[in-house]
Motif scaffolding. Structure first.
Motif, PDB file in Angstrom:
ATOM      1  N   ILE A  23       0.838  -1.206   0.000  1.00 31.64           N
ATOM      2  CA  ILE A  23       0.000   0.000   0.000  1.00 31.64           C
ATOM      3  C   ILE A  23       0.868   1.250   0.000  1.00 31.64           C
ATOM      4  CG2 ILE A  23      -1.670   1.316   1.365  1.00 31.64           C
ATOM      5  CD1 ILE A  23      -2.816  -1.430   2.237  1.00 31.64           C
ATOM      6  N   MET A  24       1.939   1.258   0.787  1.00 30.29           N
ATOM      7  CA  MET A  24       2.824   2.418   0.836  1.00 30.29           C
ATOM      8  C   MET A  24       3.504   2.669  -0.506  1.00 30.29           C
ATOM      9  SD  MET A  24       4.793   2.353   4.403  1.00 30.29           S
ATOM     10  CE  MET A  24       4.009   2.333   5.954  1.00 30.29           C
ATOM     11  N   ILE A  25       3.967   1.614  -1.147  1.00 32.75           N
ATOM     12  CA  ILE A  25       4.622   1.773  -2.451  1.00 32.75           C
ATOM     13  C   ILE A  25       3.629   2.289  -3.489  1.00 32.75           C
ATOM     14  CG2 ILE A  25       5.663   0.489  -4.358  1.00 32.75           C
ATOM     15  CD1 ILE A  25       7.076  -1.215  -2.226  1.00 32.75           C
ATOM     16  N   MET A  26       2.406   1.783  -3.453  1.00 37.06           N
ATOM     17  CA  MET A  26       1.391   2.256  -4.395  1.00 37.06           C
ATOM     18  C   MET A  26       1.078   3.737  -4.166  1.00 37.06           C
ATOM     19  SD  MET A  26      -1.166  -1.003  -4.613  1.00 37.06           S
ATOM     20  CE  MET A  26      -2.376  -0.113  -5.556  1.00 37.06           C
ATOM     21  N   LEU A  27       1.004   4.160  -2.917  1.00 39.01           N
ATOM     22  CA  LEU A  27       0.749   5.564  -2.626  1.00 39.01           C
ATOM     23  C   LEU A  27       1.914   6.443  -3.068  1.00 39.01           C
ATOM     24  CD1 LEU A  27      -0.916   5.361   0.898  1.00 39.01           C
ATOM     25  CD2 LEU A  27      -1.975   6.053  -1.251  1.00 39.01           C
ATOM     26  N   LEU A  28       3.143   5.985  -2.848  1.00 39.05           N
ATOM     27  CA  LEU A  28       4.308   6.753  -3.276  1.00 39.05           C
ATOM     28  C   LEU A  28       4.367   6.889  -4.794  1.00 39.05           C
ATOM     29  CD1 LEU A  28       7.080   5.480  -0.854  1.00 39.05           C
ATOM     30  CD2 LEU A  28       6.177   7.783  -1.020  1.00 39.05           C
ATOM     31  N   LEU A  29       4.112   5.808  -5.509  1.00 39.62           N
ATOM     32  CA  LEU A  29       4.122   5.863  -6.968  1.00 39.62           C
ATOM     33  C   LEU A  29       2.996   6.754  -7.499  1.00 39.62           C
ATOM     34  CD1 LEU A  29       4.956   2.204  -8.005  1.00 39.62           C
ATOM     35  CD2 LEU A  29       6.365   4.234  -8.317  1.00 39.62           C
ATOM     36  N   LEU A  33       3.627  10.134  -9.703  1.00 36.02           N
ATOM     37  CA  LEU A  33       3.014  10.349 -11.013  1.00 36.02           C
ATOM     38  C   LEU A  33       2.125  11.595 -11.025  1.00 36.02           C
ATOM     39  CD1 LEU A  33       2.136   6.720 -12.084  1.00 36.02           C
ATOM     40  CD2 LEU A  33       3.901   8.203 -13.015  1.00 36.02           C
ATOM     41  N   LEU A  34       1.445  11.848  -9.927  1.00 39.02           N
ATOM     42  CA  LEU A  34       0.601  13.032  -9.849  1.00 39.02           C
ATOM     43  C   LEU A  34       1.441  14.299  -9.904  1.00 39.02           C
ATOM     44  CD1 LEU A  34      -2.417  13.729  -9.425  1.00 39.02           C
ATOM     45  CD2 LEU A  34      -1.848  14.052  -7.026  1.00 39.02           C
ATOM     46  N   LEU A  35       2.549  14.307  -9.194  1.00 39.90           N
ATOM     47  CA  LEU A  35       3.430  15.473  -9.205  1.00 39.90           C
ATOM     48  C   LEU A  35       4.155  15.617 -10.536  1.00 39.90           C
ATOM     49  CD1 LEU A  35       4.961  15.267  -5.626  1.00 39.90           C
ATOM     50  CD2 LEU A  35       3.247  16.863  -6.455  1.00 39.90           C
ATOM     51  N   ALA A  36       4.422  14.527 -11.197  1.00 44.58           N
ATOM     52  CA  ALA A  36       5.175  14.558 -12.445  1.00 44.58           C
ATOM     53  C   ALA A  36       4.353  15.110 -13.603  1.00 44.58           C
ATOM     54  CB  ALA A  36       5.662  13.159 -12.785  1.00 44.58           C
ATOM     55  N   GLN A  37       3.062  15.137 -13.487  1.00 45.16           N
ATOM     56  CA  GLN A  37       2.220  15.611 -14.583  1.00 45.16           C
ATOM     57  C   GLN A  37       2.412  17.102 -14.842  1.00 45.16           C
ATOM     58  OE1 GLN A  37      -1.786  14.593 -13.674  1.00 45.16           O
ATOM     59  NE2 GLN A  37      -1.533  12.467 -14.267  1.00 45.16           N
ATOM     60  N   THR A  38       2.715  17.834 -13.804  1.00 46.66           N
ATOM     61  CA  THR A  38       2.806  19.281 -13.955  1.00 46.66           C
ATOM     62  C   THR A  38       4.227  19.805 -13.832  1.00 46.66           C
ATOM     63  OG1 THR A  38       2.347  19.565 -11.605  1.00 46.66           O
ATOM     64  CG2 THR A  38       0.468  19.619 -13.090  1.00 46.66           C
ATOM     65  N   SER A  39       5.196  18.960 -13.749  1.00 46.84           N
ATOM     66  CA  SER A  39       6.560  19.446 -13.563  1.00 46.84           C
ATOM     67  C   SER A  39       7.395  19.239 -14.814  1.00 46.84           C
ATOM     68  CB  SER A  39       7.215  18.734 -12.380  1.00 46.84           C
ATOM     69  OG  SER A  39       7.526  17.415 -12.731  1.00 46.84           O
ATOM     70  N   ALA A  40       8.562  19.837 -14.817  1.00 49.61           N
ATOM     71  CA  ALA A  40       9.493  19.692 -15.939  1.00 49.61           C
ATOM     72  C   ALA A  40      10.215  18.346 -15.883  1.00 49.61           C
ATOM     73  CB  ALA A  40      10.505  20.824 -15.911  1.00 49.61           C
ATOM     74  N   LEU A  41      10.041  17.613 -14.808  1.00 46.30           N
ATOM     75  CA  LEU A  41      10.692  16.313 -14.658  1.00 46.30           C
ATOM     76  C   LEU A  41       9.900  15.180 -15.290  1.00 46.30           C
ATOM     77  CD1 LEU A  41      11.836  16.563 -10.945  1.00 46.30           C
ATOM     78  CD2 LEU A  41      13.241  16.834 -12.975  1.00 46.30           C
TER      79      LEU A  41
END
Length: 49
Positions: A23-29, A33-41
């Motif tokens: 569950i922790m790994i799924m939440l981290l991933l 992915l949520l943060l990566a949608q709006t970033s330059a990374l």
């Protein structure tokens, strides 16, 4: 917050502690992915998958 407490109670009562790391790994991933949608990374993170 009640969802987290309810999940913890389920894991404790049913002796399913092996689900906690999954569950922790799924939440981290999901957060990554949520943060990566709006970033330059985003292009660099998507190459990992």
């Amino acid at each position: 917050m009640s969802l987290i407490l309810e999940l913890w109670d389920f894991l404790r009562v049913r002796k399913k502690f092996w689900l906690a790391p999954i569950i922790m790994i799924m939440l981290l991933l999901g957060t990554l992915l949520l943060l990566a949608q709006t970033s330059a990374l985003a292009p660099f993170i998507y190459t990992l998958f």
